[in-house]
Design a protein around this motif. Structure first.
Motif, PDB file in Angstrom:
ATOM      1  N   ASP A 162       0.949  -1.224  -0.082  1.00  0.00           N
ATOM      2  CA  ASP A 162       0.215  -0.077  -0.279  1.00  0.00           C
ATOM      3  C   ASP A 162       0.785   1.246   0.043  1.00  0.00           C
ATOM      4  O   ASP A 162       1.889   1.440   0.591  1.00  0.00           O
ATOM      5  N   ARG A 163       0.462   2.339  -0.637  1.00  0.00           N
ATOM      6  CA  ARG A 163       0.843   3.615  -0.658  1.00  0.00           C
ATOM      7  C   ARG A 163       0.041   4.775  -0.525  1.00  0.00           C
ATOM      8  O   ARG A 163      -1.056   4.521  -0.992  1.00  0.00           O
ATOM      9  N   LEU A 164       0.369   5.650   0.754  1.00  0.00           N
ATOM     10  CA  LEU A 164      -0.432   6.813   0.999  1.00  0.00           C
ATOM     11  C   LEU A 164       0.363   7.902   0.732  1.00  0.00           C
ATOM     12  O   LEU A 164       1.543   7.953   1.485  1.00  0.00           O
ATOM     13  N   TYR A 165      -0.387   8.977   0.366  1.00  0.00           N
ATOM     14  CA  TYR A 165       0.303  10.376   0.439  1.00  0.00           C
ATOM     15  C   TYR A 165       0.099  10.990   1.561  1.00  0.00           C
ATOM     16  O   TYR A 165      -1.249  10.891   1.963  1.00  0.00           O
ATOM     17  N   VAL A 166       1.214  11.732   2.082  1.00  0.00           N
ATOM     18  CA  VAL A 166       0.805  12.489   3.356  1.00  0.00           C
ATOM     19  C   VAL A 166       1.156  13.992   2.820  1.00  0.00           C
ATOM     20  O   VAL A 166       2.362  14.154   2.245  1.00  0.00           O
ATOM     21  N   SER A 167       0.407  14.958   3.442  1.00  0.00           N
ATOM     22  CA  SER A 167       0.937  16.451   3.172  1.00  0.00           C
ATOM     23  C   SER A 167       1.882  17.007   4.273  1.00  0.00           C
ATOM     24  O   SER A 167       2.595  17.930   4.181  1.00  0.00           O
ATOM     25  N   GLY A 168       2.028  16.177   5.299  1.00  0.00           N
ATOM     26  CA  GLY A 168       3.018  16.378   6.674  1.00  0.00           C
ATOM     27  C   GLY A 168       2.382  15.927   7.616  1.00  0.00           C
ATOM     28  O   GLY A 168       1.633  15.226   7.733  1.00  0.00           O
ATOM     29  N   GLY A 169       3.022  16.106   8.840  1.00  0.00           N
ATOM     30  CA  GLY A 169       2.553  15.834  10.307  1.00  0.00           C
ATOM     31  C   GLY A 169       3.643  15.280  10.983  1.00  0.00           C
ATOM     32  O   GLY A 169       5.055  15.726  11.016  1.00  0.00           O
ATOM     33  N   PHE A 170       3.285  14.338  12.052  1.00  0.00           N
ATOM     34  CA  PHE A 170       4.544  13.800  12.839  1.00  0.00           C
ATOM     35  C   PHE A 170       4.083  12.358  12.979  1.00  0.00           C
ATOM     36  O   PHE A 170       3.045  11.537  12.374  1.00  0.00           O
ATOM     37  N   ALA A 171       5.249  11.492  13.239  1.00  0.00           N
ATOM     38  CA  ALA A 171       5.144  10.159  13.454  1.00  0.00           C
ATOM     39  C   ALA A 171       5.930   9.867  14.823  1.00  0.00           C
ATOM     40  O   ALA A 171       6.893  10.418  15.085  1.00  0.00           O
ATOM     41  N   MET A 196       7.376  27.468   1.257  1.00  0.00           N
ATOM     42  CA  MET A 196       8.429  26.470   0.699  1.00  0.00           C
ATOM     43  C   MET A 196       7.724  24.852   1.034  1.00  0.00           C
ATOM     44  O   MET A 196       7.642  23.888   0.176  1.00  0.00           O
ATOM     45  N   ASP A 197       7.559  24.895   2.290  1.00  0.00           N
ATOM     46  CA  ASP A 197       6.719  23.383   2.647  1.00  0.00           C
ATOM     47  C   ASP A 197       5.617  23.152   1.866  1.00  0.00           C
ATOM     48  O   ASP A 197       5.433  21.978   1.326  1.00  0.00           O
ATOM     49  N   ARG A 198       4.690  23.935   1.509  1.00  0.00           N
ATOM     50  CA  ARG A 198       3.402  23.831   0.853  1.00  0.00           C
ATOM     51  C   ARG A 198       3.819  23.439  -0.655  1.00  0.00           C
ATOM     52  O   ARG A 198       3.177  22.614  -1.155  1.00  0.00           O
ATOM     53  N   MET A 199       4.665  24.120  -1.357  1.00  0.00           N
ATOM     54  CA  MET A 199       5.141  23.794  -2.499  1.00  0.00           C
ATOM     55  C   MET A 199       6.005  22.504  -2.480  1.00  0.00           C
ATOM     56  O   MET A 199       5.562  21.608  -3.558  1.00  0.00           O
ATOM     57  N   GLN A 200       6.685  22.133  -1.720  1.00  0.00           N
ATOM     58  CA  GLN A 200       7.275  20.662  -1.543  1.00  0.00           C
ATOM     59  C   GLN A 200       6.185  19.731  -1.487  1.00  0.00           C
ATOM     60  O   GLN A 200       6.194  18.292  -2.134  1.00  0.00           O
ATOM     61  N   SER A 201       5.070  19.665  -0.600  1.00  0.00           N
ATOM     62  CA  SER A 201       4.136  18.968  -0.284  1.00  0.00           C
ATOM     63  C   SER A 201       3.250  18.647  -1.755  1.00  0.00           C
ATOM     64  O   SER A 201       2.883  17.671  -2.131  1.00  0.00           O
ATOM     65  N   ALA A 202       2.997  19.978  -2.470  1.00  0.00           N
ATOM     66  CA  ALA A 202       2.255  19.680  -3.658  1.00  0.00           C
ATOM     67  C   ALA A 202       3.164  19.053  -4.787  1.00  0.00           C
ATOM     68  O   ALA A 202       2.526  18.276  -5.466  1.00  0.00           O
ATOM     69  N   ARG A 203       4.412  19.395  -4.787  1.00  0.00           N
ATOM     70  CA  ARG A 203       5.159  18.592  -5.632  1.00  0.00           C
ATOM     71  C   ARG A 203       4.965  17.042  -5.366  1.00  0.00           C
ATOM     72  O   ARG A 203       5.100  16.122  -6.526  1.00  0.00           O
ATOM     73  N   ALA A 204       5.190  16.569  -4.067  1.00  0.00           N
ATOM     74  CA  ALA A 204       5.162  15.171  -3.897  1.00  0.00           C
ATOM     75  C   ALA A 204       3.787  14.657  -4.107  1.00  0.00           C
ATOM     76  O   ALA A 204       3.733  13.471  -4.405  1.00  0.00           O
ATOM     77  N   MET A 205       2.705  15.288  -4.092  1.00  0.00           N
ATOM     78  CA  MET A 205       1.381  14.907  -4.483  1.00  0.00           C
ATOM     79  C   MET A 205       1.359  14.828  -5.845  1.00  0.00           C
ATOM     80  O   MET A 205       0.863  13.651  -6.588  1.00  0.00           O
ATOM     81  N   ILE A 206       2.017  15.532  -6.854  1.00  0.00           N
ATOM     82  CA  ILE A 206       2.105  15.523  -8.165  1.00  0.00           C
ATOM     83  C   ILE A 206       2.745  14.042  -8.741  1.00  0.00           C
ATOM     84  O   ILE A 206       2.312  13.249  -9.286  1.00  0.00           O
ATOM     85  N   GLU A 207       3.873  13.957  -8.098  1.00  0.00           N
ATOM     86  CA  GLU A 207       4.709  12.807  -8.124  1.00  0.00           C
ATOM     87  C   GLU A 207       3.889  11.459  -7.636  1.00  0.00           C
ATOM     88  O   GLU A 207       4.041  10.374  -8.472  1.00  0.00           O
ATOM     89  N   ALA A 208       3.333  11.743  -6.557  1.00  0.00           N
ATOM     90  CA  ALA A 208       2.526  10.167  -6.275  1.00  0.00           C
ATOM     91  C   ALA A 208       1.363   9.860  -6.886  1.00  0.00           C
ATOM     92  O   ALA A 208       1.165   8.850  -7.154  1.00  0.00           O
TER      93      ALA A 208
END
Length: 134
Positions: free
Chosen positions: A59-68, A119-131
């Motif tokens: 399984d793969r899930l996109y996350v926009s950010g957070g904590f673990a 910048m964090d939002r830009m990186q997150s959006a790029r990750a969404m596009i890639e995923a």
């Protein structure tokens, strides 16, 4: 001995099950979590969580950010937003990227916290596009 994985978003508990390994998008880079991992709390960047079972990614899930939060027995992901990659829209990622870039360009360059957030939002959006493309 498996790792108990929980992925929680503000809306709901998305996943709760035992897994062989999970790879999370930690702020410092991809991080694999196996049984008996050292305890820690890590900041997540926008990216993809990969769940491994039976020696392969199941399984793969996109996350926009957070904590673990990681313990020797458990990995709990507290995601700002989490979506199975099969439900992602490349168009939505591109819309978010355009909005984040506009926000960044409009921000006072002396306002470092606001620049970092954009910048964090830009990186997150790029990750969404890639995923979404994967």
């Amino acid at each position: 001995m498996p790792v108990a994985l929980e992925i929680v978003s503000p809306e709901k508990l998305l996943l709760s099950r035992n897994v062989e390994m999970v790879v999370i998008p930690a702020s410092e880079g991809e991080m694999g979590v196996l049984p008996n991992h050292a305890p820690m709390i890590v900041l997540l960047r926008g990216g993809t969580i990969a769940i491994h079972e039976g020696g392969k990614v199941t399984d793969r899930l996109y996350v926009s950010g957070g904590f673990a939060e990681i313990t020797p027995e458990r990995c709990t992901v507290l995601a700002d937003e989490a979506v199975p990659t099969s439900e992602l829209s490349r168009a939505e990622g591109e819309r978010r990227l355009s909005a984040a870039e506009a926000e960044y360009n409009a921000t006072d360059k002396n306002d470092v916290p606001s620049l970092d957030a954009a910048m964090d939002r830009m990186q997150s959006a790029r990750a969404m596009i890639e995923a979404a493309a994967a």
